[in-house]
Write a protein that holds these residues in place. Structure first.
Motif, short mmCIF file in Angstrom:
data_model
loop_
_atom_site.label_atom_id
_atom_site.label_comp_id
_atom_site.label_asym_id
_atom_site.label_seq_id
_atom_site.Cartn_x
_atom_site.Cartn_y
_atom_site.Cartn_z
N UNK B 79 0.85 -1.18 0.00
CA UNK B 79 0.00 0.00 0.00
C UNK B 79 0.89 1.23 0.00
N UNK B 80 0.77 2.08 -1.02
CA UNK B 80 1.59 3.29 -1.02
C UNK B 80 0.68 4.51 -0.94
N UNK B 81 1.11 5.48 -0.16
CA UNK B 81 0.38 6.73 0.06
C UNK B 81 -1.08 6.46 0.40
N UNK B 82 -1.22 5.61 1.44
CA UNK B 82 -2.54 5.28 1.99
C UNK B 82 -3.50 4.84 0.90
N UNK B 83 -2.98 4.19 -0.10
CA UNK B 83 -3.84 3.65 -1.14
C UNK B 83 -4.10 4.63 -2.26
N UNK B 84 -3.63 5.88 -2.10
CA UNK B 84 -3.88 6.87 -3.15
C UNK B 84 -3.13 6.50 -4.42
N UNK B 85 -1.87 6.02 -4.20
CA UNK B 85 -1.08 5.63 -5.37
C UNK B 85 -1.38 4.18 -5.72
N UNK B 86 -2.43 3.69 -5.14
CA UNK B 86 -2.83 2.33 -5.46
C UNK B 86 -2.25 1.35 -4.47
N UNK B 87 -3.02 0.32 -4.15
CA UNK B 87 -2.47 -0.75 -3.35
C UNK B 87 -2.47 -1.99 -4.23
N UNK B 88 -1.38 -2.70 -4.19
CA UNK B 88 -1.29 -3.83 -5.11
C UNK B 88 -1.11 -5.13 -4.34
N UNK B 89 -1.76 -6.14 -4.84
CA UNK B 89 -1.58 -7.47 -4.28
C UNK B 89 -0.80 -8.28 -5.29
N UNK B 90 0.25 -8.93 -4.83
CA UNK B 90 1.08 -9.66 -5.78
C UNK B 90 1.21 -11.12 -5.38
N UNK B 91 0.92 -12.01 -6.33
CA UNK B 91 1.24 -13.41 -6.12
C UNK B 91 2.73 -13.58 -6.38
N UNK B 92 3.21 -14.83 -6.23
CA UNK B 92 4.65 -15.06 -6.41
C UNK B 92 5.10 -14.60 -7.79
N UNK B 93 4.36 -15.05 -8.82
CA UNK B 93 4.78 -14.73 -10.19
C UNK B 93 4.66 -13.23 -10.47
N UNK B 94 3.59 -12.62 -9.98
CA UNK B 94 3.42 -11.18 -10.18
C UNK B 94 4.55 -10.41 -9.51
N UNK B 95 4.98 -10.92 -8.34
CA UNK B 95 6.09 -10.29 -7.64
C UNK B 95 7.36 -10.30 -8.47
N UNK B 96 7.61 -11.45 -9.13
CA UNK B 96 8.79 -11.56 -9.99
C UNK B 96 8.69 -10.58 -11.15
N UNK B 97 7.52 -10.53 -11.78
CA UNK B 97 7.32 -9.63 -12.92
C UNK B 97 7.54 -8.18 -12.49
N UNK B 98 7.03 -7.87 -11.29
CA UNK B 98 7.17 -6.51 -10.78
C UNK B 98 8.63 -6.13 -10.57
N UNK B 99 9.40 -7.11 -10.01
CA UNK B 99 10.83 -6.87 -9.79
C UNK B 99 11.53 -6.60 -11.12
#
Lengths: 240, 225
Positions: B79-99
């Motif tokens: 959660x960044x900026x209290x959700x203003x900048x969006x809060x994201x949920x990442x599964x394992x694979x999504x986490x890798x893609x994000x990195x």
């Protein structure tokens, strides 16, 4: 100190009772835990290494003064772990907001709802088991290092030390910390606390401890030092 | 290396099983076959036969079942900026893609290997070892299998890295308004999956690998089962 010469390629008839071992009762013999190959127990000198004739796995590597070293390293583990628990672990700050966490904080990260059991598991794996294993090892080895009879249940204590080895994950936790730090690095400034360095030192202590550890030697010492067995111990002298 | 593995394959090796004895897997002591518990270390004595594979398969299946939710549910919620900048949920694979998206290729590779490649390889290796255990094999094949077993046993616990990363991040990144990270349900099922596969690998009896080797006394051996 213990084993072993090899029964390589020798077909021994049952009832064969050459000096030192007995193929009907297993006296004076040792089986490789990985491939079941039989070896005759024999004294090894400190510094020698014995590998299985069949699978090449390590069977014994007695080291001089290993018991004292292992006891010292166990105490080091406990002291470092105390430091790791009570000193700050990591600290981050960004835009005036800051947050510090200790090791307990890390475990308590899972402390809501369904994740609660994970708190306990994480604490046990990174703090509980390393400390418990250190105590069990000292319990087993302290009397042996002084040449006295082992305490009661020393065999059980040592067996548990070995059973719990894969579940003690302090070194994995340190690598996990490194990965987490890289992930956070872009987000905020990170300060490493003393507890982090205590954990890094723990890895080195763990490695050193592993170098001195020879399970076969310890089992044999427990037996030699007179833990009640059935008295079949054949090592260290001619068999009556 | 003292007595080398190089001379080993030449002659049939005397094993505890062939001698009608039972070796303790915990301390190496050898006992008559009717012994149930090792008198030296107190461990249960198990004969090296395929019955023990039931435990391997049971833990293996439990690990595989837990691995499914571990990949479907989010590992953590950012959660960044209290959700203003969006809060994201990442599964394992999504986490890798994000990195990878942020250019952290090295860390992305570590996470991908530790939480995707290694668990998959572990499931396949244990299943394969359990299937071929006790089947005829050459000495070279047996050495390969033992190597694979040792690698699986060694590497299994390292998959726990991902769980620790989530724990550390969730404890550390609590910057109130700016950013916060919370663990997701996948952390639990991933931890369980790793634990179950570790138990599965530990239940596998490496002595079975060597049972299938052609032996001089092969017929006697089969008669004993």
């Amino acid at each position: 100190m213990l084993p072993c010469a090899l029964l390589q390629g020798v077909y021994l008839a049952p009832m064969d009772t050459r000096d030192g071992f007995d193929l009907t009762t297993g006296r004076g013999l040792m089986a490789c835990p990985r491939c079941d190959a039989l070896h005759v127990e024999e004294e090894l000198d400190a510094g020698e290494t014995l590998r299985c004739v069949r699978c090449g796995g390590l069977l014994a590597k007695p080291r001089g003064g290993a018991f004292v070293q292992l006891i010292a390293l166990s105490f080091t583990t406990v002291v470092l772990m105390m430091g790791a628990i009570f000193f700050p672990f990591l600290e981050i700050s960004r835009m005036g907001f800051g947050n510090a966490t200790s090791l307990f904080g890390v475990a308590l990260a899972f402390a809501d709802g369904v994740l609660l059991p994970l708190v306990l598991a994480v604490m046990v794996m990174i703090v509980g088991l390393p400390v418990l294993r250190a105590f069990l090892l000292v319990y087993t080895l302290a009397p042996l290092a002084q040449g006295r009879a082992p305490y009661r249940h020393a065999a059980r204590a040592f067996r548990w030390t070995e059973l719990l080895r894969p579940w003690s994950m302090a070194e994995i936790f340190v690598i996990g910390t490194a990965v987490a730090l890289v992930k956070v690095a872009g987000l905020a400034t990170v300060h490493l606390g003393p507890a982090f360095w205590a954990f890094c030192a723990l890895i080195l202590v763990n490695l050193a401890s592993r170098g001195f550890m020879c399970q076969t030697t310890i089992w044999d010492a427990i037996e030699d030092a007179g833990l009640p067995t059935d008295g079949r111990e054949a090592v260290g002298g001619p068999v009556p | 290396m003292t007595a080398g593995a190089d001379e080993a394959p030449l002659a049939p090796v005397m094993t505890a099983h062939r001698a009608g004895l039972l070796g303790c897997r915990s301390c190496g002591r050898v006992w008559p076959q009717d012994h149930a518990i090792c008198d030296r270390c107190g461990a249960a004595l198990v004969p090296p036969d395929r019955r023990g594979l039931q435990y391997v398969w049971a833990w293996w299946l439990a690990g595989l079942v837990m691995y499914v939710p571990a990949n479907l549910f989010p590992m953590m919620r950012t959660q960044t900026f209290a959700g203003l900048q969006g809060s994201s949920e990442a599964t394992i694979l999504e986490g890798v893609v994000e990195l990878m998206h942020y250019g952290n290729y090295d860390i992305a590779i570590i996470v991908f290997v530790a939480s995707v490649i290694v668990p998959m390889a572990k499931f396949l290796s244990i299943a394969w070892l359990a299937m071929v255990a006790g089947r005829p094999a050459t000495v070279e094949q047996a050495h390969t299998r033992l190597k694979i077993y040792e690698v699986v046993e060694f590497i299994g616990r390292w998959s726990m890295i991902d769980v620790f990363v989530v724990a550390i991040l969730s404890a550390l990144v609590q910057l109130g308004f700016v950013a916060s990270i919370h663990p997701g349900p996948a952390a639990v099922s991933f931890a369980l999956s790793v634990a179950f596969t570790m138990l599965s690998a530990q239940s596998f009896d490496p002595r079975l690998i060597w049972r299938g080797l052609p032996l001089r006394s092969r017929t006697d051996d089969q008669g004993k089962d």
